[in-house]
Design a protein around this motif. Sequence first.
Motif, mmCIF file in Angstrom:
data_model
loop_
_atom_site.group_PDB
_atom_site.id
_atom_site.type_symbol
_atom_site.label_atom_id
_atom_site.label_comp_id
_atom_site.label_asym_id
_atom_site.label_seq_id
_atom_site.Cartn_x
_atom_site.Cartn_y
_atom_site.Cartn_z
ATOM 1 N N LEU A 342 1.045 -1.446 0.378
ATOM 2 C CA LEU A 342 -0.052 0.010 0.077
ATOM 3 C C LEU A 342 1.279 1.159 0.262
ATOM 4 C CD1 LEU A 342 -2.711 -0.768 2.353
ATOM 5 C CD2 LEU A 342 -2.417 -0.935 0.183
ATOM 6 N N GLY A 343 1.939 1.156 0.091
ATOM 7 C CA GLY A 343 3.108 2.955 0.274
ATOM 8 C C GLY A 343 3.073 2.701 -1.322
ATOM 9 N N PRO A 344 3.613 2.807 -2.210
ATOM 10 C CA PRO A 344 4.323 2.748 -3.183
ATOM 11 C C PRO A 344 2.977 3.023 -3.738
ATOM 12 C CG PRO A 344 5.356 0.417 -2.617
ATOM 13 C CD PRO A 344 4.089 1.041 -1.334
ATOM 14 N N LEU A 345 1.632 2.536 -3.553
ATOM 15 C CA LEU A 345 0.871 2.884 -4.171
ATOM 16 C C LEU A 345 -0.180 4.034 -3.915
ATOM 17 C CD1 LEU A 345 -1.450 -0.530 -4.509
ATOM 18 C CD2 LEU A 345 0.007 0.407 -6.352
ATOM 19 N N THR A 346 -0.243 4.383 -2.335
ATOM 20 C CA THR A 346 -0.794 5.592 -1.461
ATOM 21 C C THR A 346 0.583 6.014 -2.428
ATOM 22 O OG1 THR A 346 -0.860 4.376 0.068
ATOM 23 C CG2 THR A 346 -1.190 6.494 0.363
ATOM 24 N N PHE A 347 1.266 5.870 -2.979
ATOM 25 C CA PHE A 347 2.250 7.760 -2.631
ATOM 26 C C PHE A 347 1.874 7.703 -4.517
ATOM 27 C CE2 PHE A 347 6.459 9.186 -5.502
ATOM 28 C CZ PHE A 347 6.295 10.018 -4.193
ATOM 29 N N ILE A 348 1.737 6.794 -5.579
ATOM 30 C CA ILE A 348 1.360 7.327 -6.832
ATOM 31 C C ILE A 348 -0.217 7.830 -6.047
ATOM 32 C CG2 ILE A 348 0.595 5.870 -8.721
ATOM 33 C CD1 ILE A 348 3.357 6.427 -8.344
ATOM 34 N N LEU A 349 -0.954 7.102 -6.101
ATOM 35 C CA LEU A 349 -2.288 8.195 -6.019
ATOM 36 C C LEU A 349 -1.729 9.423 -5.593
ATOM 37 C CD1 LEU A 349 -5.285 8.012 -6.217
ATOM 38 C CD2 LEU A 349 -5.316 7.607 -3.910
ATOM 39 N N MET A 350 -0.831 9.839 -4.747
ATOM 40 C CA MET A 350 -0.958 11.185 -4.182
ATOM 41 C C MET A 350 -0.269 11.712 -5.215
ATOM 42 S SD MET A 350 -2.389 11.363 -1.731
ATOM 43 C CE MET A 350 -1.810 13.061 -0.577
ATOM 44 N N LYS A 351 0.579 11.306 -6.146
ATOM 45 C CA LYS A 351 1.588 12.392 -6.950
ATOM 46 C C LYS A 351 0.352 12.277 -8.697
ATOM 47 C CE LYS A 351 5.505 10.636 -10.638
ATOM 48 N NZ LYS A 351 4.982 10.871 -11.386
ATOM 49 N N ILE A 352 -0.514 11.739 -9.001
ATOM 50 C CA ILE A 352 -1.268 11.882 -9.659
ATOM 51 C C ILE A 352 -2.270 12.481 -9.200
ATOM 52 C CG2 ILE A 352 -3.321 10.835 -11.016
ATOM 53 C CD1 ILE A 352 -1.925 8.071 -10.596
#
Length: 378
Positions: A342-352
């Motif tokens: 979930l860590g990388p996915l959450t970061f990617i969502l925030m980046k998008i």
Amino acid sequence: MNKTYLFIALRVLVVIAAFILGIIAIFFIGKLTVPFIIGFFLALLINPLVELIQRKTKMPRGFAVLSSILIILAVISTAVTLLVNEIIQGFSYLSNVVPEHYNSFTIYMEKIYLERIFPIYNNLLHLFQDLDQSQRSTILESMQFAGEKLTNAFSAIVQALGNGLYFIISKLPSFATTLIISLLATFFISKDWYHIVKRLHNKIPATVQTRINQIYEGLQRTLLGFLKAEFKLTFISAVIVFIGLLVLRVEHALSIALIIWIVDFLPYLGAIILFLPWVIYCFSTGDIFLGTGLSILYGLIVLQRQLIKPKILSSSIGISPLLTLLTMYVGFKLIGVIGIILGPLTFILMKILHETGIFHDIWIFILGKKKITLLKKK
């Protein structure tokens, strides 16, 4: 208090309340419409195949959708049949050799008991007889307490397994119903795909459409990249297991590698739920060569995942290996093993969301400099 700061605080509360209400609404609406959500995503996934069949055969879209669904079901059914057949052969082999190994293990444990544990027991018994009554009572109470704890723990494990099996069996009718409705929803949504998209375009403001398309493209790239990365990692692990088992001369290496490939998708346990009891059994029965080989093989799996996982994730989801490693570590420290995913996915969502300007619009709204333009049509 200054009115400007008061209004900023109120707008912050509005944003927080809107976020919480949105999450609650998504949760409840999603719970009621699960088959149709699945149908929508399945229609989205098969859309390229439907268009390819339409373009090559010139058949109506409804027939193209039906053909696509049947082709995908046939491919999945064939793959599952081959996999199940291989696994059944593996279990048939195990059903023949496990009793022999069990007898060997029983004889080995009896030998260990007679040669090592029994002499220790006699020595402890002599020591116990030399103690006074209060010390004996204390030791007996401690042993009784430990025995009760072990019994309760074993009972809890058995009960949990029974409850899990009952839960799975009880949910099979519901799962079958959801699957059928999802397939029907997939057919009708895919059949009317362009009509649905056209109506949505007419109803939704152009600015909102642009943001939705940007978020959709980013999420599609990220989620597909993440799934590809997980597939690559588990596939590489399965190949390493298969080659290692061939080197160790283990029969039905392909069946075992396929089983390990499946369980390796589990986020908490993975391949260790098969390797650990296998290694313990090998060392217990005196098969030091196979036990050592399996231990080295599992170590290689863990090593390759730790070395190449940040690189594969970074190339698949578009962030650097250092940031991938950092988000995995932060997620692990905050919520445990599942945080590695979930860590990388959450970061990617925030980046998008940052790249699409959502955060900028929210910040402008909080400061009250201008109205949000999301609800305005161009």
